[in-house]
Write an enzyme that holds these catalytic residues in place. Structure first.
Site, PDB file in Angstrom:
ATOM      1  N   GLY A  48      11.318  25.045  -0.718  1.00 20.21           N
ATOM      2  CA  GLY A  48      10.392  25.446  -1.778  1.00 20.21           C
ATOM      3  C   GLY A  48       9.339  26.459  -1.381  1.00 20.21           C
ATOM      4  N   ASP A 107       2.614  16.876  -4.572  1.00 26.82           N
ATOM      5  CA  ASP A 107       2.732  15.981  -5.719  1.00 26.82           C
ATOM      6  C   ASP A 107       2.085  14.651  -5.350  1.00 26.82           C
ATOM      7  OD1 ASP A 107       3.453  14.488  -7.910  1.00 26.82           O
ATOM      8  OD2 ASP A 107       5.606  14.733  -7.678  1.00 26.82           O
ATOM      9  N   LYS A 135      -0.958  18.528  -7.559  1.00 26.00           N
ATOM     10  CA  LYS A 135      -1.016  17.652  -8.736  1.00 26.00           C
ATOM     11  C   LYS A 135      -2.058  16.553  -8.519  1.00 26.00           C
ATOM     12  CE  LYS A 135       3.784  18.225 -10.242  1.00 26.00           C
ATOM     13  NZ  LYS A 135       5.022  17.476 -10.580  1.00 26.00           N
ATOM     14  N   PHE A 156       6.246  18.444 -14.560  1.00 24.13           N
ATOM     15  CA  PHE A 156       7.228  19.019 -13.649  1.00 24.13           C
ATOM     16  C   PHE A 156       7.304  20.530 -13.864  1.00 24.13           C
ATOM     17  CE2 PHE A 156      11.207  19.794 -11.471  1.00 24.13           C
ATOM     18  CZ  PHE A 156      11.064  18.977 -10.368  1.00 24.13           C
ATOM     19  N   VAL A 157       7.036  21.275 -12.790  1.00 22.25           N
ATOM     20  CA  VAL A 157       6.990  22.730 -12.898  1.00 22.25           C
ATOM     21  C   VAL A 157       8.101  23.370 -12.064  1.00 22.25           C
ATOM     22  CG1 VAL A 157       4.526  22.808 -13.440  1.00 22.25           C
ATOM     23  CG2 VAL A 157       5.260  22.864 -11.041  1.00 22.25           C
ATOM     24  N   ASP A 163      12.106  24.118  -7.693  1.00 25.66           N
ATOM     25  CA  ASP A 163      13.401  23.985  -8.359  1.00 25.66           C
ATOM     26  C   ASP A 163      13.502  22.713  -9.188  1.00 25.66           C
ATOM     27  OD1 ASP A 163      13.570  22.232  -5.969  1.00 25.66           O
ATOM     28  OD2 ASP A 163      15.621  21.914  -6.686  1.00 25.66           O
ATOM     29  N   ARG A 169      14.449  28.338  -8.817  1.00 26.55           N
ATOM     30  CA  ARG A 169      13.680  28.734  -7.637  1.00 26.55           C
ATOM     31  C   ARG A 169      13.393  30.229  -7.635  1.00 26.55           C
ATOM     32  NH1 ARG A 169      13.360  24.748  -3.669  1.00 26.55           N
ATOM     33  NH2 ARG A 169      15.256  23.549  -3.353  1.00 26.55           N
TER      34      ARG A 169
HETATM   35  P1  IMP Z   1       5.347  14.939  -2.558  1.00 26.79           P
HETATM   36  O1  IMP Z   1       5.841  14.378  -1.262  1.00 26.79           O
HETATM   37  O2  IMP Z   1       5.388  13.928  -3.663  1.00 26.79           O
HETATM   38  O3  IMP Z   1       3.986  15.584  -2.441  1.00 26.79           O
HETATM   39  O4  IMP Z   1       6.397  16.014  -3.043  1.00 26.79           O
HETATM   40  C1  IMP Z   1       6.652  17.110  -2.299  1.00 26.79           C
HETATM   41  C2  IMP Z   1       7.830  17.925  -2.780  1.00 26.79           C
HETATM   42  O5  IMP Z   1       8.364  17.469  -4.031  1.00 26.79           O
HETATM   43  C3  IMP Z   1       7.432  19.342  -3.031  1.00 26.79           C
HETATM   44  O6  IMP Z   1       7.368  20.086  -1.850  1.00 26.79           O
HETATM   45  C4  IMP Z   1       8.527  19.792  -3.974  1.00 26.79           C
HETATM   46  O7  IMP Z   1       9.659  20.163  -3.242  1.00 26.79           O
HETATM   47  C5  IMP Z   1       8.815  18.546  -4.791  1.00 26.79           C
HETATM   48  N1  IMP Z   1       8.087  18.581  -6.073  1.00 26.79           N
HETATM   49  C6  IMP Z   1       7.010  17.855  -6.422  1.00 26.79           C
HETATM   50  N2  IMP Z   1       6.599  18.144  -7.670  1.00 26.79           N
HETATM   51  C7  IMP Z   1       7.443  19.105  -8.120  1.00 26.79           C
HETATM   52  C8  IMP Z   1       7.533  19.850  -9.366  1.00 26.79           C
HETATM   53  O8  IMP Z   1       6.736  19.711 -10.312  1.00 26.79           O
HETATM   54  N3  IMP Z   1       8.551  20.753  -9.445  1.00 26.79           N
HETATM   55  C9  IMP Z   1       9.433  20.968  -8.441  1.00 26.79           C
HETATM   56  N4  IMP Z   1       9.373  20.307  -7.259  1.00 26.79           N
HETATM   57  C10 IMP Z   1       8.392  19.381  -7.108  1.00 26.79           C
HETATM   58 MG    MG Z   2       8.500  21.540  -0.869  1.00 23.15          MG
END
Ligand code: IMP
Ligand code: MG
Length: 183
Positions: A48, A107, A135, A156-157, A163, A169
């Site tokens: 990402g 996130d 977020k 969700f973005v 992606d 992407r």
């Molecule tokens: P976390 O561990 O919950 O902070 O999530 C990390 C990863 O989840 C990010 O690096 C993204 O790859 C994916 N992710 C989280 N939210 C989104 C979203 O809204 N769109 C797309 N990918 C997301």
């Molecule tokens: Mg990521």
């Protein structure tokens, strides 16, 4: 890809390509100031963060080593699996060096809190986080990002590296994915 090609899949455009470039240039200025005279390795979290890394690095008017890690935290959907695994480790030895982890979104913060601890155990001079988006839930986790492009609502973005099932992407802008795409 221009977001106009997938207009029907998006409820709105959150940030245009231009807004993203301008914000990254500002953040690059802060990084330059904060790390002046210091050896800096930026670590992109695959896949990402590829776009953020490419544009941030080119906005930095200084030498910087670019390295990459791949970790898995998500399945193929829109919810975190809660499990983090290293799929590709760093090539660089970061002992004694300043490390800036670059990601496109925080996130839950699960991935980056785990990654920060993992890298900190390798005795770097410092480990900090730069993320383009954050977020709300991230704020409740023990993950402190030093640089945040924007805080966004809990939706969700997609686009600019983000992606949904490996699609979007390569979209230039960042937009909110319409629920009909994933429900
Ligand atoms: P976390 O561990 O919950 O902070 O999530 C990390 C990863 O989840 C990010 O690096 C993204 O790859 C994916 N992710 C989280 N939210 C989104 C979203 O809204 N769109 C797309 N990918 C997301
Ligand atoms: Mg990521």
């Amino acid at each position: 890809m221009d977001s106009s090609h997938v207009e029907k899949d998006l409820t709105d455009i959150l940030f245009t390509e231009k807004q993203i470039q301008d914000r990254l240039a500002e953040m690059a200025g802060e990084v330059e100031r904060d790390y002046a005279g210091k050896d800096l390795v930026i670590v992109g979290v695959l896949r990402g963060a590829v776009m953020v890394m490419a544009d941030l690095a080119r906005s930095l008017n200084r030498h910087v080593e670019m390295d990459w890690m791949a970790v898995s935290s998500y399945g193929s959907g829109t919810k975190s699996s809660g499990v983090v695994r290293i799929l590709k480790d760093l090539d660089a030895d970061i002992a004694g060096r300043h490390v800036l982890i670059v990601d496109e979104i925080i996130d839950t913060g699960l991935t980056l809190s785990w990654l920060t601890k993992n890298l900190a155990s390798r005795n770097p001079a410092s480990v900090e986080i730069l993320t383009l988006l954050r977020k709300p839930e991230a704020l409740t986790m023990a993950v402190q990002a030093k640089y945040v492009g924007w805080d966004i609502p809990n939706e969700f973005v997609v686009g600019y590296g983000l992606d949904y099932r490996e699609r979007y992407r390569n979209m230039r802008d960042i937009g909110t994915l319409a629920p009909h795409v994933y429900s």
